[in-house]
Write an enzyme that holds these catalytic residues in place. Structure first.
Site, PDB file in Angstrom:
ATOM      1  N   GLY A 207       0.679  -1.260  -0.123  1.00 29.99           N
ATOM      2  CA  GLY A 207       0.157  -0.099   0.038  1.00 29.99           C
ATOM      3  C   GLY A 207       0.862   1.195   0.019  1.00 29.99           C
ATOM      4  N   HIS A 236       6.386  -4.218   2.534  1.00 28.85           N
ATOM      5  CA  HIS A 236       6.945  -3.069   1.706  1.00 28.85           C
ATOM      6  C   HIS A 236       7.309  -1.912   2.574  1.00 28.85           C
ATOM      7  CE1 HIS A 236       4.634  -4.814  -1.369  1.00 28.85           C
ATOM      8  NE2 HIS A 236       4.867  -3.974  -2.329  1.00 28.85           N
ATOM      9  N   GLU A 239      10.254   2.193   0.132  1.00 24.26           N
ATOM     10  CA  GLU A 239       9.919   2.336  -1.260  1.00 24.26           C
ATOM     11  C   GLU A 239       9.787   3.976  -1.256  1.00 24.26           C
ATOM     12  OE1 GLU A 239       6.235   0.767  -2.560  1.00 24.26           O
ATOM     13  OE2 GLU A 239       7.032   0.665  -4.668  1.00 24.26           O
TER      14      GLU A 239
HETATM   15  O1  LIG Z   1       5.286  -1.310  -5.100  1.00 27.12           O
HETATM   16  C1  LIG Z   1       4.190  -1.209  -4.474  1.00 27.12           C
HETATM   17  N1  LIG Z   1       4.047  -0.577  -3.292  1.00 27.12           N
HETATM   18  C2  LIG Z   1       3.079  -0.521  -2.476  1.00 27.12           C
HETATM   19  N2  LIG Z   1       1.822  -1.146  -2.905  1.00 27.12           N
HETATM   20  C3  LIG Z   1       1.844  -1.815  -3.928  1.00 27.12           C
HETATM   21  C4  LIG Z   1       3.050  -2.025  -5.014  1.00 27.12           C
HETATM   22  N3  LIG Z   1       2.531  -2.724  -5.772  1.00 27.12           N
HETATM   23  C5  LIG Z   1       1.397  -3.101  -5.601  1.00 27.12           C
HETATM   24  N4  LIG Z   1       0.974  -2.654  -4.499  1.00 27.12           N
HETATM   25  C6  LIG Z   1      -0.364  -2.651  -3.817  1.00 27.12           C
HETATM   26  O2  LIG Z   1      -0.466  -3.994  -3.231  1.00 27.12           O
HETATM   27  C7  LIG Z   1      -1.697  -4.722  -3.544  1.00 27.12           C
HETATM   28  C8  LIG Z   1      -1.508  -6.144  -3.768  1.00 27.12           C
HETATM   29  O3  LIG Z   1      -0.361  -6.490  -4.891  1.00 27.12           O
HETATM   30  C9  LIG Z   1      -2.157  -3.976  -4.895  1.00 27.12           C
HETATM   31  O4  LIG Z   1      -3.460  -3.976  -5.012  1.00 27.12           O
HETATM   32  C10 LIG Z   1      -1.507  -2.458  -4.709  1.00 27.12           C
HETATM   33  O5  LIG Z   1      -2.628  -1.980  -4.177  1.00 27.12           O
END
Ligand SMILES: O=c1[nH]cnc2c1ncn2[C@@H]1O[C@H](CO)[C@@H](O)[C@H]1O
Length: 382
Positions: A207, A236, A239
């Protein structure tokens, strides 16, 4: 030719080649063999077989081209993470709640990875974002339906397993908690527990870090439960959020891997500690440029520091649909602009395998396959 549509999402009828009704992005594809037109919502073009000649009429790449041309979900220039995450709203409403679509996408995902030469993959998603009941709020302005996050996970597992059998590679999954939805997180960890025997290997927290970087009690409780039950953990962090989010991920949430993690470099003490602990960073070069997480000049990318420091990291695609990318693009970018050598690619793949979330015996087998493929049977030490 008039083709009535019975799919629950249909809000109109379409004449061949022409969109006729207001807010609905219907399009028509013809079976490449029997030429019978098939009518699907564009996202579904990739999803169905022609019932007449029994040929799969199109493929994900075709669907991606259609999406690029008609829906414009693709991110082509660097923007912000918030902007990028907004793209999900353009198409998720079509897939969410649709059992056939969800299972088929999981299956085709394995097909795509096999074609990229991948032998083991961990794919992540939010089960809640694909559901339309037992999720509060119901996402993507859907009406309430009968697909719960629990059943979503089962469907994805079935699609992945079918893909594994068809394409002879191994696929596991990671379930995402969402930063802005701490009330879903306990559910997520329970689903990880329930479905660990169907291939779910870990929990993640995804997110928008730029809006919400603190791990709320809901997330913390879910991660505590994950630790208690031996569910693997990735987060995550760093980032677009500051190094403190990485610190919280490893110290509070007990993350075993860090998603992206670029901004860890802003806290050198933390970086040195994580280097010493061999913390794994899931690096996504193309993504990091297009989400604005990193300088668009790849020659300044943080992964160059990771490489020089012999850090433990992997190269990943993140969201290939939205970035119109594939793993080859991430690798060739690292090669072309960041000075990556074949030896470094081998090393980082061995790091990826060592930090994967498979049980030890399967991990050993995976590592063995890599050593063998890389001609490294004698020299296994890095
Ligand atoms: O790079 C990213 N950073 C943060 N959130 C992300 C990224 N890519 C996707 N999602 C989020 O994670 C959910 C599940 O994959 C996606 O629906 C998106 O909202």
């Amino acid at each position: 030719m008039l083709l009535p549509v019975t799919h629950s999402l249909c809000r109109g009828v379409v004449y061949f080649g022409k969109r006729v009704k207001n807010d609905c992005d219907w399009w028509i594809a013809a079976c490449s063999v029997c030429q019978v037109p098939r009518l699907r919502h564009v996202e579904f073009i990739c999803l169905l077989d022609c019932k007449i000649c029994d040929v799969t009429i199109a493929h994900t790449y075709f669907a991606m081209t259609m999406l690029k041309r008609y829906i414009r979900i693709i991110v082509e220039k660097p923007g912000s993470l918030t902007e990028f995450l907004g793209k999900f709203a353009e198409y998720m409403h079509v897939i969410a709640g649709d059992r056939e679509a969800i299972q088929r996408i999981a299956y085709e995902f394995v097909e795509d990875k096999a074609k990229e030469g991948v032998i083991y993959v961990e794919v992540r998603y939010s089960p809640h974002f694909l559901a339309n009941t037992k999720v509060d709020p119901i996402p993507w302005n859907q009406n309430e339906g009968d697909l719960s996050p629990d059943e979503v996970v089962h469907l994805v597992n079935m699609g992945l397993q079918k893909g594994e059998r068809a394409f002879n590679i191994k696929a596991r999954s990671i379930l995402c908690c969402m930063r802005h939805m701490p009330s879903w997180s306990m559910d997520v960890v329970e689903l990880c527990k329930k479905y660990r025997h169907e291939g779910v290997v870990a929990i993640d927290l995804a997110g928008d870090e730029s809006l919400n970087c603190e791990a709320y009690p809901g997330h913390r409780m879910a991660y505590e439960e994950a630790v208690r039950c031996g569910i693997h953990r990735t987060v995550h962090a760093g980032e677009v959020g500051p190094a403190s989010v990485v610190k919280e991920a490893v110290e509070v949430l007990k993350a075993e891997r860090v998603g992206h993690g670029y901004r860890t470099l802003e806290d050198q003490a933390l970086y040195k500690r994580l280097l010493a602990e061999k913390m794994h960073f899931e690096v996504c070069p193309i993504s990091s440029k297009l989400t604005g997480a990193c300088d668009p000049d790849f020659t300044k990318h943080p992964v160059i520091t990771f490489m020089k420091d012999k850090a433990n990291y992997s190269l990943n695609t993140d969201d290939p649909l939205i970035f119109n990318s594939n793993l080859h693009l991430d690798y060739s970018t690292a090669h072309k602009y960041m000075g990556f050598t074949e030896d470094e690619f081998k090393r980082l793949n061995i790091c990826s395998a060592e930090s994967c979330f498979l049980p030890d015996n399967e991990k050993k087998e995976l590592l063995y396959r890599l050593y063998e493929a890389y001609g490294m049977m004698q020299t296994t030490a890095f």
